[in-house]
Design an enzyme around this catalytic site. Structure first.
Site, mmCIF file in Angstrom:
data_model
loop_
_atom_site.group_PDB
_atom_site.id
_atom_site.type_symbol
_atom_site.label_atom_id
_atom_site.label_comp_id
_atom_site.label_asym_id
_atom_site.label_seq_id
_atom_site.Cartn_x
_atom_site.Cartn_y
_atom_site.Cartn_z
ATOM 1 N N LYS A 1 39.587 54.464 11.079
ATOM 2 C CA LYS A 1 39.152 53.299 11.863
ATOM 3 C C LYS A 1 37.713 52.935 11.520
ATOM 4 C CE LYS A 1 42.431 54.287 15.507
ATOM 5 N NZ LYS A 1 42.759 54.910 16.775
ATOM 6 N N GLN B 1 39.637 57.970 21.439
ATOM 7 C CA GLN B 1 40.843 58.425 20.739
ATOM 8 C C GLN B 1 41.690 59.313 21.661
ATOM 9 O OE1 GLN B 1 41.820 57.446 17.620
ATOM 10 N NE2 GLN B 1 43.699 58.604 17.932
ATOM 11 N N ASP C 1 41.652 48.590 22.642
ATOM 12 C CA ASP C 1 42.959 49.248 22.498
ATOM 13 C C ASP C 1 44.017 48.556 23.365
ATOM 14 O OD1 ASP C 1 43.502 51.255 20.726
ATOM 15 O OD2 ASP C 1 42.674 52.872 21.970
#
Ligand code: NAD
Length: 283
Positions: free
Chosen positions: A53, A97, A120
């Protein structure tokens, strides 16, 4: 029939090239989109995801920070960090994460992120917006699938979409996005009886179960579109949930693993971060 292969990798590269240009234009306006990725602990798969990422964000010219915290970080310390990032005007996207270690509540963490920086798309406020058909940050993998279908000129309206999987991460949101685009949606899951009887009816079959080889050509209707979300490591090799060879004989379109859905996920994360920056700076 041999299916046309939809390569997410190529599409992702094209989209990232467009984003690079958009970021240059934003820089000229004094806006510097910035993503902060937080990882707790040493899980190798998670570490490799966050590195990917970060690399991708740097490649498109996006500012990015990776904050690596030890496994024993307390929930309160993580919440305090998120609160600081929420208040930091130079930060537009915050991603923690998942999964986080067991002593930390992932739901608490998700809900602590400012919804306007929730790139997200997991915050309940954003999930609710998606559910009610409003514009918001859509979860990256489902969103990537929708963009793949759109760019492959596959119209979903009125089609029967069958989704194998009902996770909050993939199965449920992709079903919702398809419903928002007027597909007729069926969800299958681990308790579904006679999976094949459902998948055989799909015009669009999306498989996100994390079970290698769960779906074969026998599960696919002639001419269906097959999207394989699964990422499994079998004998050291990455493989999806769909038996590519047999399904390709029956489907009209199919995504491979790797080079399919995977690269689209990070691309949509970059897209969401640019969107967050544009919204925050009203440009
Ligand atoms: P999950 O484990 O949270 O959910 C799996 C779902 O599949 C569950 O809803 C379960 O009911 C269903 N399922 C399991 N076995 C089944 C069976 N035999 N028949 C029918 N349904 C069954 O997983 P997830 O987070 O949704 O991820 C699914 C897969 O997608 C995994 O392989 C994951 O690695 C992959 N994934 C890929 C990306 C990407 O970017 N390509 C992103 C996220 C997840």
């Amino acid at each position: 029939m041999v299916a046309e292969v939809i390569y997410g990798k190529q599409l992702a590269e094209n989209l990232r090239e467009e984003m690079k240009q958009e970021i240059t234009t934003l820089h000229e306006k004094g806006v510097h989109p910035k993503l902060v990725v937080v990882i707790i602990g040493e899980d190798p798969a998670s570490k490799s995801y966050v590195k990917g990422k970060q690399r991708a964000s740097e490649k498109v010219g996006m500012d990015s920070d990776l904050i690596e915290l030890p496994e024993d970080t307390s929930e309160q310390d993580l919440l305090d960090l998120i609160s600081r990032l929420n208040q930091d005007d130079t930060v537009h996207g915050i991603l923690v994460q998942l999964p986080v270690p067991d002593h930390i509540s992932d739901q608490k963490i998700i809900e602590a992120i400012d919804p306007s920086k929730d790139v997200d798309g997991f915050h309940p406020e954003n999930v609710g917006r998606m559910l009610t058909g409003q514009d918001t940050f859509f979860p990256c993998t489902p969103y990537g699938i929708m963009v793949m279908l759109e760019r492959a000129a596959i119209d979903v309206e009125g089609k029967h979409a069958v989704i194998v999987g009902r996770s909050n991460l993939v199965g449920k949101p992709v079903g919702q996005l398809l419903l928002n685009k007027n597909a007729t949606v069926t969800h299958c899951h681990s308790r579904t009886k006679d999976l094949k009887s459902h998948t055989k009816q799909a015009d669009i079959l999306i498989v996100a179960a994390g079970r290698p080889g769960l779906v074969t050509g026998e599960h696919v209707k002639e001419g269906a579109v097959v999207i394989d979300v699964g990422v499994n490591r079998v004998d050291g090799k990455l493989t999806g949930d769909v038996d590519f060879e047999s399904a390709q004989e029956v489907a009209s379109h199919i995504t491979p693993v790797p080079k399919g859905v995977g690269p689209m996920t990070i691309t949509m994360l970059l897209h969401n971060t640019i969107k967050a920056a544009k919204r925050i700076h009203r440009v």
